[in-house]
Structure formats: C-alpha cells, structure tokens
Design an enzyme around this catalytic site. Structure first.
Site, short mmCIF file in Angstrom:
data_model
loop_
_atom_site.label_atom_id
_atom_site.label_comp_id
_atom_site.label_asym_id
_atom_site.label_seq_id
_atom_site.Cartn_x
_atom_site.Cartn_y
_atom_site.Cartn_z
N ASP A 392 0.82 -1.23 0.00
CA ASP A 392 0.00 0.00 0.00
C ASP A 392 0.85 1.27 0.00
OD1 ASP A 392 -2.20 -1.58 0.08
OD2 ASP A 392 -2.61 -1.30 2.22
P1 NAP Z 1 0.90 -4.01 3.15
O1 NAP Z 1 0.21 -3.04 2.29
O2 NAP Z 1 0.11 -4.73 4.17
O3 NAP Z 1 1.63 -5.09 2.18
C1 NAP Z 1 2.44 -6.09 2.71
C2 NAP Z 1 2.88 -6.98 1.57
O4 NAP Z 1 3.88 -7.83 2.12
C3 NAP Z 1 1.79 -7.86 1.01
O5 NAP Z 1 1.39 -7.44 -0.25
C4 NAP Z 1 2.41 -9.28 0.99
O6 NAP Z 1 2.32 -9.81 -0.33
C5 NAP Z 1 3.87 -9.03 1.38
N1 NAP Z 1 4.40 -10.09 2.25
C6 NAP Z 1 3.80 -10.70 3.28
N2 NAP Z 1 4.60 -11.63 3.80
C7 NAP Z 1 5.76 -11.60 3.09
C8 NAP Z 1 6.96 -12.32 3.16
N3 NAP Z 1 7.17 -13.29 4.07
N4 NAP Z 1 7.93 -12.03 2.28
C9 NAP Z 1 7.75 -11.08 1.34
N5 NAP Z 1 6.60 -10.36 1.23
C10 NAP Z 1 5.63 -10.61 2.11
O7 NAP Z 1 2.12 -3.34 3.92
P2 NAP Z 1 2.70 -1.85 3.87
O8 NAP Z 1 3.01 -1.48 2.47
O9 NAP Z 1 3.74 -1.82 4.92
O10 NAP Z 1 1.49 -0.92 4.28
C11 NAP Z 1 1.00 -0.90 5.59
C12 NAP Z 1 -0.50 -0.84 5.57
O11 NAP Z 1 -0.96 -1.04 6.91
C13 NAP Z 1 -1.04 0.51 5.09
O12 NAP Z 1 -2.20 0.33 4.33
C14 NAP Z 1 -1.38 1.20 6.41
O13 NAP Z 1 -2.39 2.17 6.26
C15 NAP Z 1 -1.84 0.03 7.23
N6 NAP Z 1 -1.80 0.33 8.68
C16 NAP Z 1 -0.62 0.57 9.27
C17 NAP Z 1 -0.59 0.93 10.60
C18 NAP Z 1 0.70 1.28 11.28
O14 NAP Z 1 0.65 1.84 12.37
N7 NAP Z 1 1.84 0.98 10.70
C19 NAP Z 1 -1.76 1.00 11.34
C20 NAP Z 1 -2.97 0.73 10.69
C21 NAP Z 1 -2.95 0.39 9.37
P3 NAP Z 1 2.38 -11.40 -0.55
O15 NAP Z 1 1.30 -11.97 0.28
O16 NAP Z 1 2.19 -11.59 -2.02
O17 NAP Z 1 3.72 -11.85 -0.10
#
Ligand code: NAP
Length: 464
Positions: A392
């Site tokens: 994301d």
């Molecule tokens: P993300 O959008 O959740 O994407 C994570 C990606 O990691 C997935 O597409 C997944 O694809 C891949 N993945 C999972 N396991 C893996 C592994 N073992 N090896 C390689 N890839 C792996 O993560 P992000 O880009 O960090 O974004 C964070 C999201 O969380 C945002 O939408 C944010 O708004 C939300 N959020 C964050 C917080 C906070 O405080 N940080 C709080 C609330 C919401 P595959 O399954 O294909 O591997």
C-alpha cells in the site's frame, strides 16, 4: 515516610514525561524505555514500601509473581508481527484492573460511609472507561487474531444506539453523583461501559484496529487518571493523563498518515477487504496482472550496477523477519561503493514505528533512515528502489485514482526510480486489499518468494 513516598512519585512522574520525550525519536527510544522502567519501579516501590495503606505483601507478592510470569512469557514468545494483538491484550487487562479497583473502592467507601460526590464521580468515570477499554480491547484482539470476523459490522441506527448508550451512562453518572447510595445505578455505568466497548469496535474493520487500540490506550489512561483522583494518588493522575493524551495524539497522527479523518476511521467501516474499489474500478484477479519477473541472479546484477539504492521496507519484512538480511544486503552494496538509504513510511507495517524497531534490532544506522517527506523527491535520481514486502505504501493509486480507498494517502514515488525491485511471495494484496499497478509498470521487476530467503540469496550471489 509521606515525604519519601511523594519524592518517589515525583521521580516517577519526571521519568514518565522524559520517557515520552525520548520515545519521539528512534535514536533515543531505548533510553526512553529505560526511563519508563525506572519511573514505574519508583512508583511501585514507593507505594509498596512507603504507602500507609499497604499492610501486607502477601497478595501483592502472589500477583507480582503471576503477573511477571505472564508478562515475561508474552514478551518472549509473542512475535513482533503480533505486537498490535499483544498491546490490545495488555490494554484489556489494564482497563479491567482499573474498573475492578473502582468497583471495590465504591463498595468499600460506601460501606464505611465515606463516599463523597467528587469521589463517586471519579469512581464512576474509572469504572466506565475501565470497562469500555476492557471489552473494546478484547474485541480489537479478537478481530486482529481472526477469532471474530475482521470485517466491519454495521447495522441501521448504529451511531444512534451508541449515542443513546453513552447518554444513559452519563445520566447514570449524574444520578450517582447526586445520590452516592445508588449502588445499582453505579453498577449500570459499568454494564453500559462493557456494552459500549463491544458496540464501539464492531463497526471498525480489522484494518483500522491499530488506530482503535491506540485510542483505547487513551481510555485506559483516563481510567487510570480517574483512579488517581479516587485514591488521591498523584502519580496515577499524572501517568494516566500522559497515557490518555499521548494515546489520543497517536491515533490522530496515524489517521492523518493514512490520509483519513479520525471520524472516518471510527465510523467509516473501512478495511472490509472489498477489492471492488480497486484502482481503475473493478478489481482484476491478481493472477491476471502481467508483471516482469526476475531471478535472484538478475536482481543481483541490477544491484551491482547501482550507485544509489533506496530500500522501502513494509509489513512483509516484519512477516519474514528479513531485517537482518536487509542489513546484510545494504552492507554488501556499500562495500561495492553503492549509497544505500532507507525510506520509512509512517504507517508501514502494522504499528507506529514498526520498521524503525525492526531495523534498529538489526543495527541499521539511524542516519540512513529517512522519513517520507525527506526522501520522496530523491527517487528520480535513484538507480534501484528495493521494495521489501511493502504494498500500500508504494501504491501509485493513492496519487492517481480518486475512487481508490487509499486515494490521498501519502505514498513513496518509487515508480520514478530507474528500476524498482519488489520482493513479495506472490499476488497477495496489501492491508487495504486492493490491486497495485506498480507491479505491472515496465521499470518494475518482481522477485517472488519469502523476502528473507530472497535477500539472503541475493547477498550470496553478490558475494560469489
Ligand atoms: P501491506 O500493504 O500490508 O503489504 C504487505 C505486503 O507484504 C503484502 O502485499 C504481501 O504480499 C507481502 N508479504 C507478506 N509476507 C511476506 C513475506 N514473508 N515475504 C515477502 N513479502 C511478504 O504493507 P505496507 O506497504 O507496509 O502498508 C502498511 C499498511 O498497513 C497501510 O495500508 C497502512 O495504512 C496500514 N496500517 C498501518 C498501521 C501502522 O501503524 N503501521 C496502522 C494501521 C494500518 P504477498 O502476500 O504476495 O507476499
């Protein structure tokens, strides 16, 4: 005795304030945690050994041993990826403790005939916030853990029901303040608090739980503060107020970093995992997206010729615990004369500071970590942007597709780099459940597999 106890409370309060200040930067965060431990020790020891009401250690000792055992087990065995769940559980217990203290104090003081209106008001607030934190946090834990459906649960008149429940708790509170002998009405405040915790979290998707957990943290703080007023304990008032305000600020800051209003998080039923709003309209099946795939050898070749590399870690790095492998790759590249920097998104991962904690654990130098605003203009001059399990936070739909649920969220301009290498396991979507056009861009190559294994293979390839 009293002077010494107040001195210990003063030391504790100062430590808590400094803790918050030191936690504001990854450079000083460890010191902040240590100060928090010192402050808490001063408060607990000062109360146990100097408070006139503590007559025996028997029950305290049992609780201390049981609590320490459970706490140690939790911190040793619960993995980093389950940190939001662990925090939700801790808040649930904190809220329950405050509520139970409130109930016992009400009963005890009522029995002794020393229940004045101010104390009754404070106890009522303590029980209300304590119970709302208890059930709300348990709901948050259940949603994150998948024990109850993570999707938002909405029904007609939901907000009205919540407002009515809140108004009835307020009415009951006013009633007991006027007449502190009304123990049934006092109990009703607790029951409404228990109910509201469930109703409040029901319409919020598992996706937004970290924001909710942070808000519940602030409720737990308010409960602790109210306890402080009821028990005339100054350190509880101060610690509770710090907890209450910092939790609220953190929730608001997290909402902002996701470009969502705070009310949208609480009432917007976001995070349904509904992919029909995916970038470009209807969601295409993930497998249908045409991408360029690269082997580990090809990725290593791209790194060999790169002068400037920016690493963008995301939730997948936490899942695969790839932080040490990331550091190993960075060191291998630096040995080859490449400049390596890290781009840290405020909501990367699943909790604030998630990436900072992991990279600090792997001893990545702090001065290589850059916030979104400080590095986002540099991608154009970057040879390789390495996306490690992020989705994301690098999705261009946030900038280009107004109908996307993440539209407006600040994201990294990785697509401007000469080459983007994405490490992920397959076609899994990110947290918001939507497609990512970045993966199909001509300058993007996908290296599929667990991030840690892929990185280790790339490092071996570079060494060989
Ligand atoms: P993300 O959008 O959740 O994407 C994570 C990606 O990691 C997935 O597409 C997944 O694809 C891949 N993945 C999972 N396991 C893996 C592994 N073992 N090896 C390689 N890839 C792996 O993560 P992000 O880009 O960090 O974004 C964070 C999201 O969380 C945002 O939408 C944010 O708004 C939300 N959020 C964050 C917080 C906070 O405080 N940080 C709080 C609330 C919401 P595959 O399954 O294909 O591997």
């Amino acid at each position: 005795m009293n002077v010494l106890m107040n001195a210990s409370y003063l030391i504790a309060s100062l430590c808590f304030i400094l803790t918050l200040q030191q936690l504001s930067s990854p450079k000083t965060a460890r010191r902040g945690v240590l100060l928090g431990v010192i402050g808490m020790s001063a408060a607990v020891l000062g109360t146990m050994f100097l408070h006139p009401d503590i007559k025996t250690f028997r029950f305290i000792a049992v609780a201390l041993v049981v609590g320490s055992l459970i706490g140690s087990a939790m911190s040793i065995w619960i993995p980093m990826t389950k940190m939001p769940e662990r925090i939700a559980l801790s808040h649930a217990f904190g809220g329950l403790a405050a509520a139970l203290v409130g109930l016992v104090e009400f009963q005890h003081r009522g029995h002794e005939g020393v229940l004045d209106r101010v104390t009754t008001g404070a106890l009522g607030l303590e029980v209300y916030f304590g119970f709302i934190t208890f059930t709300g946090s348990l709901m948050a834990f259940g949603k994150l853990q998948g024990l109850i459906g993570g999707a938002p649960f909405t029904y007609r008149g939901q907000n009205l029901t919540n407002v009515l429940a809140f108004a009835s708790a307020l009415l009951a509170l006013v009633w007991v303040i006027i007449d502190p002998s009304q123990s049934t009405v006092f109990l009703a405040i607790g029951v409404v608090g228990l109910l509201l915790g469930v109703l409040f979290v029901l319409p919020i998707g598992g996706a937004d739980m970290p924001v909710v957990i942070s808000l519940l943290n602030s409720y737990a703080g308010l409960a602790a503060s109210a306890t402080g007023f009821a028990l005339n304990n100054k350190v509880l008032i101060i610690a509770g107020a710090l907890d209450g305000t910092s939790g609220l600020f953190l929730s608001v800051m997290m909402s902002r970093a996701m470009n969502r209003s705070f009310t949208n998080v609480l009432f917007g039923a976001f995070g349904t995992g509904d992919t029909t709003q995916a970038a470009g309209g209807a969601a295409a099946p993930a497998a249908a997206v045409l991408v360029n795939q690269a082997t580990v050898e090809e990725a290593a070749e791209l790194f060999r010729s790169a002068q400037q590399v920016i690493i963008i870690p995301g939730y997948g790095m936490a899942v695969s615990q790839a932080q040490h492998a990331v550091r190993d790759l960075a060191q291998a590249l630096e040995a080859n004369g490449t400049t390596v920097r890290y781009a840290i998104h405020p909501v990367a991962g699943r909790m604030p500071g998630h990436m900072n904690v992991l990279l600090a654990e792997a001893n990545v130098p702090y001065d290589q970590l850059f916030d979104l605003d400080d590095i986002n203009d540099d991608f154009r001059q970057t040879d390789v942007a390495l996306v490690v399990g992020a989705n994301d936070i690098v999705n261009p739909a946030a900038k280009t597709t107004p109908q996307s649920p993440i539209y407006g969220m600040p994201v990294f301009n990785v697509e401007l780099a000469r080459t983007v290498i994405v490490l992920k396991r397959g076609a899994g979507s990110g947290f918001s459940g939507i497609e990512n056009d970045l993966f199909a861009k001509p300058n993007t190559v996908m290296v599929y597999g667990d991030a840690r294994k892929t990185l280790n293979s790339v490092v071996s390839e570079l060494a060989g």
